[in-house]
Design an enzyme around this catalytic site. Structure first.
Site, PDB file in Angstrom:
ATOM      1  N   ASP A   1      -5.264  -3.969  -2.770  1.00 48.81           N
ATOM      2  CA  ASP A   1      -4.397  -3.492  -1.695  1.00 48.81           C
ATOM      3  C   ASP A   1      -3.559  -4.613  -1.066  1.00 48.81           C
ATOM      4  O   ASP A   1      -4.088  -5.594  -0.545  1.00 48.81           O
ATOM      5  CB  ASP A   1      -5.268  -2.837  -0.620  1.00 48.81           C
ATOM      6  CG  ASP A   1      -4.474  -1.949   0.319  1.00 48.81           C
ATOM      7  OD1 ASP A   1      -3.359  -2.342   0.713  1.00 48.81           O
ATOM      8  OD2 ASP A   1      -4.947  -0.858   0.651  1.00 48.81           O
TER       9      ASP A   1
ATOM     10  N   SER B   1       0.838  -1.202   0.000  1.00 51.33           N
ATOM     11  CA  SER B   1       0.000   0.000   0.000  1.00 51.33           C
ATOM     12  C   SER B   1       0.877   1.258   0.000  1.00 51.33           C
ATOM     13  O   SER B   1       1.806   1.371  -0.779  1.00 51.33           O
ATOM     14  CB  SER B   1      -0.956  -0.033   1.196  1.00 51.33           C
ATOM     15  OG  SER B   1      -2.031   0.841   1.026  1.00 51.33           O
TER      16      SER B   1
END
Length: 239
Positions: A132, A8
């Site tokens: 993610d 991320s």
């Protein structure tokens, strides 16, 4: 062998450092975050919200603003071109397994690693739909060791605050809830580590400071810097 790996936002920071591991490179990264605003990451527009909520699309926001932010911070096109080997962790949306990206278009890899499901659309790459990376490996210690790391320094991505600190707004509430869930998984991954692991302290934010409000980026960066300097000084004192 030295390498960096992240998921991320941690992936963006890792690649930014790996492409220019100098004081000047860190200064450019500092400027990138301090100039960013929420709309650069989560650009919520009425049309996108409506089509997302009604099931006509698979996300509430468009990825174009985040892509532009990533491009502003990149000096390399391919992940292989960084000065220090850099690896980006994403999550396979079908299997939920972590996917380590070490080569190929850097922008696509970083966009995939930061695409929160439901908020941003998944990124198609090599026949997979990627989202993610923190969902499968918020602290990618196992992936780092699989790449050859024997001593790891972990920079935590989550800030701590007083338990009584209220959270307002749907997005901050979502991020805090996800963070609580990921914390348990990360603890398990750290326990399974085979090598030496140094966990840097997590900065404690003042009451009322919203980590998602990018107007406070400079304060958050300063807080992390001071916390880490104190930790390093204490380690040197007892070495």
């Amino acid at each position: 062998m030295t390498l960096v790996i992240g998921s991320s936002a941690g992936a963006l920071n890792a690649v930014a450092f790996a492409q220019d591991p100098t004081a000047e490179g860190l200064d450019q990264l500092h400027q990138l975050w301090t100039r960013a605003r929420r709309g650069d990451v989560f650009p919520l527009r009425l049309l996108s919200l409506v089509t997302g909520l009604t099931g006509l699309r698979d996300s509430l926001a468009e990825p174009d603003r985040l892509r532009a932010l990533i491009e502003r911070g990149l000096q390399v096109h391919n992940l292989r071109d960084t000065r220090i080997p850099a690896h980006v962790v994403a999550t396979d949306a079908q299997s939920s397994a972590p996917v380590v990206l070490s080569a190929g278009p850097a922008v696509d890899a970083l966009l995939a690693s930061a695409s929160i499901p439901g908020v941003l659309p998944p990124v198609a790459r090599n026949g997979q739909l990627l989202v993610d990376g923190s969902l499968s490996a918020d602290i990618p210690i196992r992936q780092a060791e699989a790449l050859g790391a024997t001593t790891s320094y972990v920079l935590p991505s989550l800030l701590t605050a007083e338990p009584q600190t209220p959270v307002t707004g749907a997005l901050p509430m979502l991020i805090r809830t996800i963070g609580m869930m990921l914390g348990r998984t990360s603890a398990s991954d750290l326990t399974a580590a085979q090598g030496e692991v140094h966990m840097l302290p997590t900065p404690c934010v003042r009451s009322g400071l919203n980590p998602l409000d990018f107007r406070h980026a400079a304060e958050l960066i300063s807080l992390g810097y001071d916390t880490t300097r104190t930790w390093l000084a204490d380690r040197c004192k007892h070495a």
